[in-house]
Structure formats: structure tokens, C-alpha cells
Design an enzyme around this catalytic site. Structure first.
Site, PDB file in Angstrom:
ATOM      1  N   SER A 169       0.837  -1.197   0.000  1.00  0.00           N
ATOM      2  CA  SER A 169       0.000   0.000   0.000  1.00  0.00           C
ATOM      3  C   SER A 169       0.867   1.240   0.000  1.00  0.00           C
ATOM      4  CB  SER A 169      -0.895   0.012   1.242  1.00  0.00           C
ATOM      5  OG  SER A 169      -1.557   1.253   1.392  1.00  0.00           O
ATOM      6  N   TYR A 208      -3.035  -0.882  10.396  1.00  0.00           N
ATOM      7  CA  TYR A 208      -2.998  -1.179   8.958  1.00  0.00           C
ATOM      8  C   TYR A 208      -1.670  -0.741   8.333  1.00  0.00           C
ATOM      9  CZ  TYR A 208      -4.297  -0.989   3.993  1.00  0.00           C
ATOM     10  OH  TYR A 208      -4.334  -1.154   2.643  1.00  0.00           O
TER      11      TYR A 208
END
Length: 684
Positions: free
Chosen positions: A561, A574
Site C-alpha cells: 500500500s 494497517y
């Protein structure tokens, strides 16, 4: 509008081809003769409709038929230059075609056009080939059929064989067909119904004869393949699958020495019985006989000569020895028979590998080809068992097999095949592939030619994706919890059992919980790290184990990400997990490079549309953080980028293909941003 004779031919062909007892996949051919109007002269013209090259009877349609003028086809008899120039006749068929379109005429066209009957069937039933390959097949044909079926000695398919069968038909008006030595059967009739009935009469009569003789042997306590050897009986299903999954990557790597192959496992009772019996070595060495068989299976298989429960390490070591021997023997076979104008050797690896207790591995350029090769060898086993029950198995000799395997016409057929897709023969495992980014990746990899294992916690969703991609010849669904060590090992085993191994893994499974630090619980932290950090590690480890066993290199791709680099608010668990994944890429690239395994990553951002993570609540959480409606979150993300373009799942899939396709083969340890340009996440 389809001509009535052609329509009847298609219906008959579909019925015959739907029954595996009658003919094998893509094997045999059928025809019909009739009259139509010549569009140029307006006069009646006699035509032949015949299954063209490469078609399959069970799925035959009008486009798979070649349509030829009978007057021109039969005129070729007057210019036939003889068996030494046989190959020239196939090119001549093109000058006999009626109209345009349709399939290319096959080598068997002469058989159908020259025989006087209006309808002709040429089939490859196991029981018929058992008679055709029996040492005393001519005598047995007379015993079984009397004068209703005539024996035709082996001749390579072609124009001369067509002349031979036409002569048989003319000389034996009482006959309904013939047994072609070493090959199959041909039947004929005045109507489509009569031809079909006669084909089935020959097949069923041969089946009954073989069954009666087999039963008589068994009543005496014997078996056509001899006794089961001590220690060679089939393993239990659970043991068999574990051993097959462990051996599959090794066997596939060996079978891919010359060019990459996809694998298929067959552990049916027919195969397990054959590999347990005393006659295995003798019969396997004789090889297959029907041209349709050995063109797909090669002239003989590789046979593991160890007991069913031999230590796995011993089996692996023996496989490598036997593979080296097989390659040397195949090269010698080629050298014995090749002439200066023979096509180059196409590879010396086996297409069929028989393993006692486990079954049969078969290989091909794609899953369907590998599966069909296995189906053909099962046909060959049935033929050998039948021939041994009624006589002794005596296939055509090696020189004749070579003449067909390295036939210029066969080489021309191979050259007509379309170029392979960029990821052809690659076996991909995509986690979290039941929806969102993972689904898009699976779809792109399959579109580029890969076989894909759709791994997801939601098996129903994964199965829907696999079905949409084309089913088990393209994709299989596996329920996989990537946090569970045994489940991940089972996932890689399923890939090996389905396709032979694994070449490409995409660590995509993930979830996200958006909370500030003080609201983030230990459970939140552990859940995200378990799925993405631990899960990626487990999947990469098991996949690397299989890739190293294959010796074919491979690709591991992490869907990380932008957050692995960018410090955003309310996202500690996350983002920390994504940073873990990003560094796994670097660590594994450094470690696995010596095995030819490339490890790269993709850093997406703002993939809202179609995203499973966003649909699961992450979108609402992030929208609240940024103070925008959830429906406008994709637009919000796009507007903060340099390109002002929304990122979609297919954009991430394109990056995965770029990293694993044929162009970036020297690239490893790279992270590719797919975020429309987030300057704060630029790699430094």
C-alpha cells in the site's frame, strides 16, 4: 441454412463423440455425402462434408466441417504419385474445397471421399483398438465378426489408406466396416442412421468379446496385467494426495526441462490398478499404438520403479535418475529414425509419468492439453488390458510411430497453432481473490494465459470467480485462511494437485480497521498483522518451497500500500502491517534470487470501487476521517493525487501483470506505486 445431410452428420457425430467408449476426445472423424446446387452453374453438385483437422466429434458444429467437391476429390486418384509422396495429397485437398470458410481438410479426408458409401465413421474405441493391436488381430477379427468386418493391415493414415479401405468396401459388399490394424475402426452405411448403427455394432461386439475373455481369465484367478506386486498397491486417498502434492512440483520441474508444462493428476482405479501390476514395465515400454494416443502421450511413459510407500526422498532421487535416462533414450529414438528432412526434436521430456501407489502425472502446454494427455493414456491402458485379455498386446513398431510423431503434416499442424499467451503455462495463486483487487488480478492473469488458484475465506465467492474464468481447466477455488499455517500448506498442495505446482503468488488477502492509536485494541493489531504480515509470510514460505522443488524460478508479488510509506492519521495497525509487507519484499528478494524467484510489490492507494476492504466498513471509516460522503471517497482520493485519476482494481492487476509478464524479467525487490501520484509516498 445447414444442408440436411450435414445436419444429420453433426447430430450423429455429437452422439458418437459424447460416449468415451466410442471414441476419444478429438479422435476419429465422420462424413456424409450429398447433393447441393452449385452457386455458379445452378447445376447439382456432389459434395462431401467431413470433420476437419483438429475438431472434436462430441462438440462438432458446422464450422468444424470441411466441404469438398466429390468429383475433384475423386479425380485425385488419377494423379496420386504413390506412398513416397503421400504428403502432397493433403495440399491437393484445398483445391477440392467447395465455397469458403469451414475447417481445413484432415489427412483422413481420402478415406471418407473414396469409400463408395454415403456415410462413413472412423473411430477410436478402446475395445476396437484392443483387437487392432492384438498379436493375432486378423484371426480374432474373423472369429468375432465373421465376414461383416474386414481386417486392414496397418498403414499410416493418408491417401493410400483411403484407397485401401475403398477397395475393401467395393470387394466386400457384405461388410459393414473394418478393423484398421494398430489403429481403430471404420464403418459405413447408406444413411446416417445405418452408419451410426454399424459403428455401434462393431464397438459393442468388440466390447462384449473383450469383457467375456477378461471374465474368463478372472474366473481362473488371473488378470490381463498379471498379479499385483507386493508393496505396489494403491495408497489410501489421504496418503495418495499428500504424496502426489509433494511429488507434483518435482515431476513438473523435470517434465519442463525443455519447455514449461502444466500438469494434471489422474488417480483413477484404472490407473492405480495398472501401476500396481506385474506387467507394468513390459507394457509401458511397448508404448501406445493408435496415432491419436502417442501424439499426445509420446511413445512411452516414464515409470517409477519403486514401491508405493518408498521414502519420499528416495522417490525424488529415483525420479531424477529415471528422467535423465528417459531423455537419453528419447534422444536415441529420435536419432535412430530421423532423416535430414525430419522436423527438429520437439523435446525429450516425458508427457506421462506413472508412480505406483499414487497414479499418473500428465503434462501439456495448458491444463486442457495435460488433462487430455492423461485421458488418452487411460484409453491406452484400456487397450493394453483388452489386448492382453484376448491375445498379446502388439502395437505398431517404433519406426512407424516416429514417422507419425515427426510427420511433416503433423509439424505443419503444430505451426498453425496460435502463439501462446504471455503467461501460458504459469500457475498462479492469488489470495483474497474472491472479490475486489484480488478478483481483478485473477481475471487479468487468466486472460494472459495463466492457470489460477482462487484462494479466499469465502469459498462461494471464490467458486463464482473460478467458474466465470472458465472452470477447472483455467481456475480452481480453494477456501484458505492465510493466518493458519496448515491451511496455507494445504492451499499450495491444492495448487500442485490441480495444475502441477506454483509459479506465481500474489499476496493480496487483507483487511483494514481505521482507528486512532488510543482506540486501537490489541485484537485490532493482531488481526491485521495475522492476515497480512503473518499471512503473507506463510504463503510466501510455502510457495517458495514448491518453487524451489520445481527448479523453474517464479514470482511472488505483495499487494502492499501507499500506506507502507505514507504516515496517515488514525491508521496505525494497517499502515504498520503494510510496512511489514513492504520489507518482506526486500528481504525475500535478497534471499530467493539464487533460486530464480523474483519478489516485487505493488503499492496501491484509494482503490474504492469494487474493493472488498472498503465495502467491509473501511470506506465509511476513512470517509469519516476525511469528512466526505462515502460515495465520494474515490473522487476525494483522486483529487489529492498528481494525476487526478481514480485508481481501480484493474489498474492494480495491470501492475501485477507488468511485474510477472515477459518484459521485466530482470526486476526484483521493486515496489510499483499505483496511486495516481501521491508525492508523500514517493520511494526514496
Amino acid at each position: 441454412m445447414t444442408h440436411p445431410e450435414a445436419a444429420a452428420l453433426i447430430a450423429r457425430s455429437n452422439r458418437l463423440g459424447a460416449d468415451p467408449r466410442t471414441t476419444n476426445y478429438a479422435g476419429g472423424n465422420t462424413s456424409a455425402k450429398g447433393t447441393d446446387t452449385d452457386p455458379v452453374t445452378g447445376e447439382p453438385v456432389e459434395l462431401l462434408w467431413v470433420k476437419g483437422s483438429g475438431g472434436d466429434l462430441g462438440t462438432l458444429t458446422e464450422k468444424n466441417l470441411a466441404v469438398l467437391r466429390l468429383d475433384r476429390l475423386r479425380a485425385l486418384v488419377g494423379v496420386y504419385p504413390g506412398v513416397d509422396r503421400e504428403d502432397e495429397m493433403v495440399a491437393a485437398f484445398d483445391y477440392c474445397l467447395h465455397g469458403k470458410g469451414g475447417a481445413a481438410p484432415s489427412i483422413d479426408t481420402a478415406m471418407h471421399g473414396l469409400v463408395g458409401a454415403a456415410h462413413v465413421d472412423h473411430l477410436h474405441p478402446d475395445a476396437g483398438i484392443a483387437l487392432a493391436t492384438a498379436a493375432d488381430g486378423e484371426k480374432l477379427t474373423a472369429e468375432v465378426f465373421g465376414d461383416r468386418v474386414v481386417w486392414v493391415p496397418w498403414r499410416r493414415p493418408g491417401f493410400q489408406l483411403g484407397l485401401d479401405i475403398a477397395a475393401v468396401h467395393a470387394a466386400h459388399p457384405e461388410a459393414i466396416g473394418c478393423i484398421l490394424g494398430g489403429h481403430g475402426i471404420t464403418a459405413w452405411g447408406a444413411t446416417s442412421e445405418e452408419a451410426e448403427a454399424r459403428s455401434l455394432e462393431i464397438v459393442r461386439t468388440a466390447e462384449q468379446y473383450v469383457a467375456e475373455r477378461t471374465a474368463a481369465l478372472e474366473a481362473q484367478g488371473t488378470h490381463p496385467f498379471g498379479p499385483v506386486r507386493e508393496g505396489y498397491a494403491a495408497l489410501s486417498e489421504a496418503e495418495r494426495r499428500l504424496r502426489a502434492a509433494a511429488l507434483a512440483p518435482v515431476v513438473r520441474g523435470l517434465a519442463s526441462t525443455d519447455r514449461p508444462q502444466v500438469g494434471h493428476l489422474t488417480d483413477s482405479d484404472v490407473v492405480l490398478d495398472f501401476v500396481s501390476r506385474g506387467a507394468l514395465g513390459r507394457l509401458a515400454a511397448l508404448g501406445t499404438s493408435c496415432p491419436d494416443h502417442f501424439l499426445r502421450t509420446k511413445v512411452s511413459p516414464l515409470v517409477v520403479d519403486l514401491p508405493s510407500d518408498a521414502p519420499l526422498d528416495d522417490v525424488v532421487a529415483r525420479l531424477k535418475e529415471l528422467h535423465a535416462e528417459y531423455r537419453a533414450q528419447y534422444q536415441a529414438y529420435y536419432d535412430r529414425h530421423a532423416t535430414p528432412d525430419s522436423p527438429a526434436i520437439r523435446g525429450a521430456d516425458p508427457a506421462i509419468v506413472l508412480v505406483p501407489g499414487v497414479g499418473m502425472f500428465s503434462f501439456g502446454k495448458d491444463k486442457q492439453t495435460a488433462r487430455v494427455a492423461g485421458e488418452f493414456y487411460v484409453n491406452a491402458i484400456n487397450v493394453m488390458r483388452g489386448a492382453e485379455a484376448i491375445s498379446t498386446y502388439a502395437p505398431i513398431d517404433e519406426a512407424e510411430k516416429f514417422r507419425i510423431e515427426y510427420w511433416a503434416l503433423e509439424e505443419a499442424k503444430l505451426r498453425r497453432m496460435p502463439a501462446p499467451e504471455p503467461l501460458a503455462t504459469r500457475i498462479a495463486v492469488v489470495t483474497g481473490a474472491g472479490s475486489g483487487i484480488g478478483k481483478a488480478i485473477a481475471e487479468r492473469l487468466a486472460a494472459e494465459g495463466a492457470c489460477v488458484v482462487i484462494a479466499d475465506l469465502n469459498l462461494e465467492g471464490a467458486q463464482e470467480v473460478a467458474d466465470a474464468l472458465g472452470g477447472p481447466d483455467v481456475a480452481v477455488a480453494v477456501r484458505a485462511d492465510v493466518t493458519d499455517e496448515e491451511a496455507v500448506a494445504a492451499l499450495v498442495r491444492e495448487a500442485a494437485l490441480a495444475f502441477g505446482g506454483v509459479d506465481l503468488v500474489v499476496n493480496n488477502a487483507g483487511l483494514s480497521i481505521s482507528k486512532p492509536l488510543l482506540e486501537t485494541t490489541v485484537r485490532d493489531w493482531d488481526l491485521q498483522h495475522d492476515v497480512m504480515a503473518r499471512g503473507s509470510f506463510l504463503v510466501a514460505r510455502e510457495a517458495a518451497r514448491a518453487m524451489i522443488a520445481q527448479g523453474m524460478g517464479g514470482d511472488i508479488v505483495y499487494i502492499a500500500s501507499k500506506n507502507s510509506l505514507f504516515a496517515g492519521p488514525n491508521n496505525i495497525a494497517y499502515s504498520a502491517t503494510k510496512a511489514d509487507q513492504a520489507h518482506q519484499v526486500r528481504l525475500l528478494a535478497a534471499e530467493l534470487g539464487e533460486h530464480g524467484i523474483r519478489v516485487n510489490g505493488v503499492n496501491p492507494d484509494g482503490v474504492v470501487r469494487g474493493s472488498g476492504i472498503f465495502a467491509g466498513g473501511w470506506g465509511a471509516q476513512r470517509a469519516a476521517v476525511y469528512g466526505v460522503p462515502e460515495t465520494e471517497l474515490g473522487t476525494y482520493y483522486a483529487q489529492r493525487t498528481l494525476l487526478k485519476q481514480e485508481v481501480l482494481p484493474e489498474h492494480v492487476a495491470a501492475a501485477v501483470f507488468a511485474l510477472t509478464g515477459p518484459d521485466l524479467v530482470q526486476t526484483t525487490g521493486l515496489h510499483v506505486p499505483v496511486d495516481s501520484g501521491v508525492a508523500a509516498a514517493f520511494l526514496r
